[in-house]
Design a protein around this motif. Structure first.
Motif, PDB file in Angstrom:
ATOM      1  N   LEU A  15     -22.677  -3.335  26.597  1.00  0.00           N
ATOM      2  CA  LEU A  15     -22.452  -3.249  24.937  1.00  0.00           C
ATOM      3  C   LEU A  15     -22.336  -3.231  23.665  1.00  0.00           C
ATOM      4  CD1 LEU A  15     -21.173  -7.400  25.956  1.00  0.00           C
ATOM      5  CD2 LEU A  15     -19.658  -4.793  25.426  1.00  0.00           C
ATOM      6  N   PHE A  16     -24.129  -3.575  24.108  1.00  0.00           N
ATOM      7  CA  PHE A  16     -25.228  -2.632  23.104  1.00  0.00           C
ATOM      8  C   PHE A  16     -24.377  -1.006  22.526  1.00  0.00           C
ATOM      9  CE2 PHE A  16     -28.377  -6.553  22.939  1.00  0.00           C
ATOM     10  CZ  PHE A  16     -27.341  -7.486  23.055  1.00  0.00           C
ATOM     11  N   ALA A  17     -24.702  -0.002  23.121  1.00  0.00           N
ATOM     12  CA  ALA A  17     -24.359   0.884  23.435  1.00  0.00           C
ATOM     13  C   ALA A  17     -23.262   1.311  23.542  1.00  0.00           C
ATOM     14  CB  ALA A  17     -24.329   1.522  25.655  1.00  0.00           C
ATOM     15  N   GLU A  18     -22.059   1.240  23.416  1.00  0.00           N
ATOM     16  CA  GLU A  18     -20.566   0.596  23.203  1.00  0.00           C
ATOM     17  C   GLU A  18     -20.335   0.305  21.936  1.00  0.00           C
ATOM     18  OE1 GLU A  18     -16.774  -1.385  24.704  1.00  0.00           O
ATOM     19  OE2 GLU A  18     -17.502  -0.504  25.969  1.00  0.00           O
ATOM     20  N   THR A  19     -20.872  -1.449  21.028  1.00  0.00           N
ATOM     21  CA  THR A  19     -20.653  -1.778  19.883  1.00  0.00           C
ATOM     22  C   THR A  19     -21.786  -2.133  18.656  1.00  0.00           C
ATOM     23  OG1 THR A  19     -19.986  -3.474  20.737  1.00  0.00           O
ATOM     24  CG2 THR A  19     -18.680  -2.776  20.708  1.00  0.00           C
ATOM     25  N   GLY A  20     -23.074  -1.688  19.543  1.00  0.00           N
ATOM     26  CA  GLY A  20     -24.382  -2.312  19.577  1.00  0.00           C
ATOM     27  C   GLY A  20     -24.632  -3.487  18.969  1.00  0.00           C
ATOM     28  N   ASP A  22     -25.237  -5.779  16.495  1.00  0.00           N
ATOM     29  CA  ASP A  22     -25.107  -6.408  15.818  1.00  0.00           C
ATOM     30  C   ASP A  22     -23.284  -6.809  16.284  1.00  0.00           C
ATOM     31  OD1 ASP A  22     -26.988  -6.840  14.008  1.00  0.00           O
ATOM     32  OD2 ASP A  22     -26.699  -5.016  12.830  1.00  0.00           O
ATOM     33  N   GLY A  23     -22.419  -5.396  16.502  1.00  0.00           N
ATOM     34  CA  GLY A  23     -20.930  -5.033  16.743  1.00  0.00           C
ATOM     35  C   GLY A  23     -20.786  -6.636  18.453  1.00  0.00           C
ATOM     36  N   LEU A  51     -32.134  -8.954  23.176  1.00  0.00           N
ATOM     37  CA  LEU A  51     -32.360  -6.858  23.351  1.00  0.00           C
ATOM     38  C   LEU A  51     -33.546  -6.466  23.175  1.00  0.00           C
ATOM     39  CD1 LEU A  51     -30.818  -3.740  21.794  1.00  0.00           C
ATOM     40  CD2 LEU A  51     -32.328  -5.062  19.248  1.00  0.00           C
ATOM     41  N   VAL A  52     -34.987  -6.979  23.039  1.00  0.00           N
ATOM     42  CA  VAL A  52     -36.300  -6.595  23.302  1.00  0.00           C
ATOM     43  C   VAL A  52     -36.491  -6.833  24.832  1.00  0.00           C
ATOM     44  CG1 VAL A  52     -38.731  -7.786  22.654  1.00  0.00           C
ATOM     45  CG2 VAL A  52     -36.887  -7.926  20.886  1.00  0.00           C
ATOM     46  N   THR A  53     -36.186  -7.437  25.613  1.00  0.00           N
ATOM     47  CA  THR A  53     -36.467  -8.185  26.912  1.00  0.00           C
ATOM     48  C   THR A  53     -35.617  -6.433  27.384  1.00  0.00           C
ATOM     49  OG1 THR A  53     -36.311  -9.925  26.808  1.00  0.00           O
ATOM     50  CG2 THR A  53     -35.931  -8.859  29.039  1.00  0.00           C
ATOM     51  N   PHE A  98     -31.915   4.978  19.880  1.00  0.00           N
ATOM     52  CA  PHE A  98     -31.754   5.460  19.132  1.00  0.00           C
ATOM     53  C   PHE A  98     -31.114   4.681  17.814  1.00  0.00           C
ATOM     54  CE2 PHE A  98     -33.733   8.448  21.192  1.00  0.00           C
ATOM     55  CZ  PHE A  98     -34.488   9.317  20.647  1.00  0.00           C
ATOM     56  N   ARG A  99     -30.200   4.278  18.400  1.00  0.00           N
ATOM     57  CA  ARG A  99     -28.936   3.330  17.128  1.00  0.00           C
ATOM     58  C   ARG A  99     -29.461   2.057  16.190  1.00  0.00           C
ATOM     59  NH1 ARG A  99     -24.405   1.125  19.898  1.00  0.00           N
ATOM     60  NH2 ARG A  99     -22.215   3.279  19.323  1.00  0.00           N
ATOM     61  N   GLU A 100     -30.617   1.781  17.336  1.00  0.00           N
ATOM     62  CA  GLU A 100     -31.114   0.007  17.110  1.00  0.00           C
ATOM     63  C   GLU A 100     -31.759   0.509  16.029  1.00  0.00           C
ATOM     64  OE1 GLU A 100     -28.813  -2.266  16.609  1.00  0.00           O
ATOM     65  OE2 GLU A 100     -27.679  -1.410  18.328  1.00  0.00           O
TER      66      GLU A 100
END
Length: 179
Positions: A15-20, A22-23, A51-53, A98-100
């Motif tokens: 999900l973080f790769a897809e929508t970030g 925050d999203g 995210l950190v883990t 790179f996004r985050e």
């Protein structure tokens, strides 16, 4: 590591790769992981902890360094460094990093640390494979930094432009330049 925790991290990576970051809501992470939302908070008290883990655990470089096996084969030594990089198998983690990195200091710090680790591993591998080049520290450092850059950034280049850079070809090129 528990199966539920792994599923939560897998879902977060997707999900973080897809929508970030925050999203992505923790409810959505729980849904994709097929776990109750409370279990997400059991393992990760805050969404930032997910995210950190995720970044810390899935970008750890295996440092099973064996210089004797790399004698006189600098390209092979660099390929073995690349094989230790978990990001090579996970374009999604590259995208997340790179996004985050722009908005989350912990991710930016991990990206910087990852770059330093890769440069150090590549330099040590080259020094072992090219013992006569040890006195040429500037060239070894440039070659190691170039290789680390390719390993970290080539997937982003592909994502943005469709162009691919083969890290193995770069290993061969750097090896010939240093030999």
């Amino acid at each position: 590591m528990s199966d539920s925790r792994t599923r939560i991290l897998d879902a977060a990576e997707e999900l973080f790769a897809e929508t970030g970051y925050d999203g992505t809501s923790t409810a959505r992470i729980a849904e994709v992981a097929a776990v109750p939302k409370g279990l997400v908070f059991h393992y990760f008290p805050q969404k930032m902890d997910v995210l950190v883990t995720l970044v810390d655990e899935r970008t750890a470089i295996e440092d099973a360094y064996a210089p004797d096996s790399e004698a006189a084969d600098p390209a092979g030594a660099l390929r073995r460094v690349a094989a230790r990089l978990p990001l090579r198998a996970s374009p999604r983690m590259r995208r997340i990093l790179f996004r985050e990195a722009d908005t989350h200091r912990s991710v930016r710090d991990r990206l910087g640390g990852l770059n330093r680790e890769l440069v150090s591993l590549a330099r040590r591998a080259l020094e072992a494979a090219l013992p006569g080049a040890r006195g040429d520290t500037a060239r070894l450092e440039i070659a190691a930094a170039t290789f680390a850059t390719i390993l970290l950034y080539h997937e982003n280049l592909y994502h943005l432009t469709g162009d691919r850079i083969d890290p193995d070809a770069v290993a061969d090129l750097l090896s010939r330049a240093l030999s």
